[in-house]
Scaffold this motif. Sequence first.
Motif, PDB file in Angstrom:
ATOM      1  N   ALA A   1       0.866  -1.188   0.000  1.00 44.41           N
ATOM      2  CA  ALA A   1       0.000   0.000   0.000  1.00 44.41           C
ATOM      3  C   ALA A   1       0.895   1.228   0.000  1.00 44.41           C
ATOM      4  N   VAL A   2       1.179   1.757  -1.177  1.00 42.36           N
ATOM      5  CA  VAL A   2       2.151   2.855  -1.316  1.00 42.36           C
ATOM      6  C   VAL A   2       1.673   4.074  -0.532  1.00 42.36           C
ATOM      7  N   PRO A   3       2.448   4.530   0.446  1.00 40.36           N
ATOM      8  CA  PRO A   3       2.055   5.687   1.250  1.00 40.36           C
ATOM      9  C   PRO A   3       2.428   6.997   0.571  1.00 40.36           C
ATOM     10  N   ASP A   4       1.885   8.094   1.108  1.00 42.48           N
ATOM     11  CA  ASP A   4       2.271   9.422   0.630  1.00 42.48           C
ATOM     12  C   ASP A   4       3.614   9.839   1.212  1.00 42.48           C
ATOM     13  N   ALA A   5       3.945   9.292   2.395  1.00 43.99           N
ATOM     14  CA  ALA A   5       5.219   9.609   3.055  1.00 43.99           C
ATOM     15  C   ALA A   5       5.540   8.495   4.036  1.00 43.99           C
ATOM     16  N   VAL A   6       6.824   8.414   4.399  1.00 44.43           N
ATOM     17  CA  VAL A   6       7.297   7.395   5.338  1.00 44.43           C
ATOM     18  C   VAL A   6       8.121   8.079   6.423  1.00 44.43           C
ATOM     19  N   VAL A   7       7.818   7.757   7.679  1.00 46.27           N
ATOM     20  CA  VAL A   7       8.690   8.135   8.790  1.00 46.27           C
ATOM     21  C   VAL A   7       9.436   6.878   9.199  1.00 46.27           C
ATOM     22  N   LEU A   8      10.757   6.919   9.132  1.00 43.19           N
ATOM     23  CA  LEU A   8      11.569   5.716   9.261  1.00 43.19           C
ATOM     24  C   LEU A   8      12.604   5.855  10.374  1.00 43.19           C
ATOM     25  N   ASP A   9      12.511   4.959  11.360  1.00 42.34           N
ATOM     26  CA  ASP A   9      13.553   4.880  12.384  1.00 42.34           C
ATOM     27  C   ASP A   9      14.731   4.106  11.793  1.00 42.34           C
TER      28      ASP A   9
ATOM     29  N   ARG B   1      14.459   2.254  -2.370  1.00 42.71           N
ATOM     30  CA  ARG B   1      14.858   3.102  -3.495  1.00 42.71           C
ATOM     31  C   ARG B   1      15.303   2.254  -4.690  1.00 42.71           C
ATOM     32  N   ALA B   2      15.966   1.126  -4.412  1.00 37.21           N
ATOM     33  CA  ALA B   2      16.404   0.246  -5.496  1.00 37.21           C
ATOM     34  C   ALA B   2      15.206  -0.346  -6.237  1.00 37.21           C
ATOM     35  N   GLU B   3      14.097  -0.530  -5.530  1.00 35.75           N
ATOM     36  CA  GLU B   3      12.882  -1.086  -6.138  1.00 35.75           C
ATOM     37  C   GLU B   3      12.012  -0.010  -6.779  1.00 35.75           C
ATOM     38  N   GLY B   4      12.430   1.230  -6.680  1.00 36.93           N
ATOM     39  CA  GLY B   4      11.662   2.306  -7.276  1.00 36.93           C
ATOM     40  C   GLY B   4      10.560   2.848  -6.394  1.00 36.93           C
ATOM     41  N   LEU B   5      10.561   2.505  -5.098  1.00 36.39           N
ATOM     42  CA  LEU B   5       9.576   3.046  -4.164  1.00 36.39           C
ATOM     43  C   LEU B   5      10.026   4.457  -3.792  1.00 36.39           C
ATOM     44  N   ASP B   6       9.309   5.463  -4.309  1.00 35.68           N
ATOM     45  CA  ASP B   6       9.830   6.829  -4.241  1.00 35.68           C
ATOM     46  C   ASP B   6       9.074   7.751  -3.291  1.00 35.68           C
ATOM     47  N   ALA B   7       8.226   7.204  -2.399  1.00 37.35           N
ATOM     48  CA  ALA B   7       7.550   8.064  -1.425  1.00 37.35           C
ATOM     49  C   ALA B   7       8.593   8.816  -0.605  1.00 37.35           C
ATOM     50  N   PRO B   8       8.361  10.086  -0.292  1.00 39.94           N
ATOM     51  CA  PRO B   8       9.326  10.840   0.511  1.00 39.94           C
ATOM     52  C   PRO B   8       9.519  10.202   1.884  1.00 39.94           C
ATOM     53  N   VAL B   9      10.748  10.193   2.347  1.00 36.87           N
ATOM     54  CA  VAL B   9      11.110   9.546   3.614  1.00 36.87           C
ATOM     55  C   VAL B   9      11.715  10.558   4.559  1.00 36.87           C
ATOM     56  N   LEU B  10      11.172  10.610   5.768  1.00 36.46           N
ATOM     57  CA  LEU B  10      11.751  11.409   6.841  1.00 36.46           C
ATOM     58  C   LEU B  10      12.328  10.445   7.863  1.00 36.46           C
ATOM     59  N   ILE B  11      13.627  10.501   8.056  1.00 37.46           N
ATOM     60  CA  ILE B  11      14.288   9.657   9.046  1.00 37.46           C
ATOM     61  C   ILE B  11      14.128  10.295  10.419  1.00 37.46           C
ATOM     62  N   LEU B  12      13.700   9.486  11.376  1.00 41.45           N
ATOM     63  CA  LEU B  12      13.483   9.945  12.751  1.00 41.45           C
ATOM     64  C   LEU B  12      14.224   8.985  13.661  1.00 41.45           C
TER      65      LEU B  12
ATOM     66  N   THR C   1      21.559   7.954   1.178  1.00 38.31           N
ATOM     67  CA  THR C   1      20.906   6.678   0.875  1.00 38.31           C
ATOM     68  C   THR C   1      19.549   6.886   0.211  1.00 38.31           C
ATOM     69  N   GLY C   2      19.005   8.093   0.343  1.00 38.90           N
ATOM     70  CA  GLY C   2      17.737   8.366  -0.331  1.00 38.90           C
ATOM     71  C   GLY C   2      16.683   9.019   0.534  1.00 38.90           C
ATOM     72  N   ALA C   3      17.032   9.398   1.765  1.00 43.62           N
ATOM     73  CA  ALA C   3      16.067  10.093   2.616  1.00 43.62           C
ATOM     74  C   ALA C   3      15.850  11.522   2.109  1.00 43.62           C
ATOM     75  N   ASP C   4      14.672  12.065   2.403  1.00 46.10           N
ATOM     76  CA  ASP C   4      14.340  13.426   1.987  1.00 46.10           C
ATOM     77  C   ASP C   4      14.487  14.439   3.118  1.00 46.10           C
ATOM     78  N   ASP C   5      14.432  13.957   4.350  1.00 42.64           N
ATOM     79  CA  ASP C   5      14.561  14.851   5.505  1.00 42.64           C
ATOM     80  C   ASP C   5      15.000  14.014   6.694  1.00 42.64           C
ATOM     81  N   TYR C   6      15.391  14.695   7.776  1.00 44.68           N
ATOM     82  CA  TYR C   6      15.984  14.015   8.926  1.00 44.68           C
ATOM     83  C   TYR C   6      15.632  14.782  10.187  1.00 44.68           C
ATOM     84  N   MET C   7      15.120  14.082  11.210  1.00 47.85           N
ATOM     85  CA  MET C   7      14.886  14.690  12.510  1.00 47.85           C
ATOM     86  C   MET C   7      15.445  13.765  13.592  1.00 47.85           C
ATOM     87  N   ALA C   8      16.113  14.387  14.570  1.00 53.15           N
ATOM     88  CA  ALA C   8      16.671  13.617  15.674  1.00 53.15           C
ATOM     89  C   ALA C   8      15.699  13.600  16.845  1.00 53.15           C
TER      90      ALA C   8
END
Length: 226
Positions: free
Chosen positions: A43-51, A67-78, A93-100
């Motif tokens: 289920a392709v999301p509009d965005a991903v928050v990824l630990d 990213r290698a599979e072409g899954l291009d939803a924006p990713v925010l690393i948290l 690696t392909g993240a679009d944003d980053y929050m600590a």
Amino acid sequence: MRLLLVEDDAAMQAAMQRSLERRGIQVSTCGDGARALERWRAAVPDAVVLDLSLPNVDGLQVLAQARAEGLDAPVLILTARGTVGDRVLGLNTGADDYMAKPFDLDELEARLRALVRRRGGGNGSGAVEPPSWCGLRVDAASGAVYHLDKPLELAPREAALLRALLGKPGHAVAKERLFDIVFAGDAAVQPEAIEVVAYRLRKKLGATGVQLVTLRGLGYLLQAPA
């Protein structure tokens, strides 16, 4: 907005899901790297928050494979891994944003909406349009559901179920997926509990004319008034 939240801390995952869904964001959760990729593909999301620190498959591996599979939803690393080196590695690696961690929820929401707008997920007015259908409307700020501008008196889990179904009106949504959305994968709750929430929601939708239909073996769907 449909968000995939990948976070292995169960308490943080549940708290984030509750808070974001109150703000009108439809949240699907996962606490495992391998399952995260499966959810993302299904289920392709509009965005991903990824630990980053995930069991079985590290967050960076999840991102690289996606990213290698072409899954291009924006990713925010948290993540708690907040050094400059970690940020650079994640972005490369392909993240679009980053929050600590720790983080501010208002800032997280604002960054997610900005990422989705930049990917063309906005409505042209600078805001993401919340679900609306057959007189039912989700308030983007509070996550409350209205029918013809009158708020429905729903318990939090009933509202979460209705928001999830409004994301795909007229189409069946699997009970397992709805359980994950409504109960945030709470291991103490039995899968059959989603049936209780659906029963209560069905009664409260009676006055709207919209029907909550059970499809055996498939899940639930919203059906327009006859």
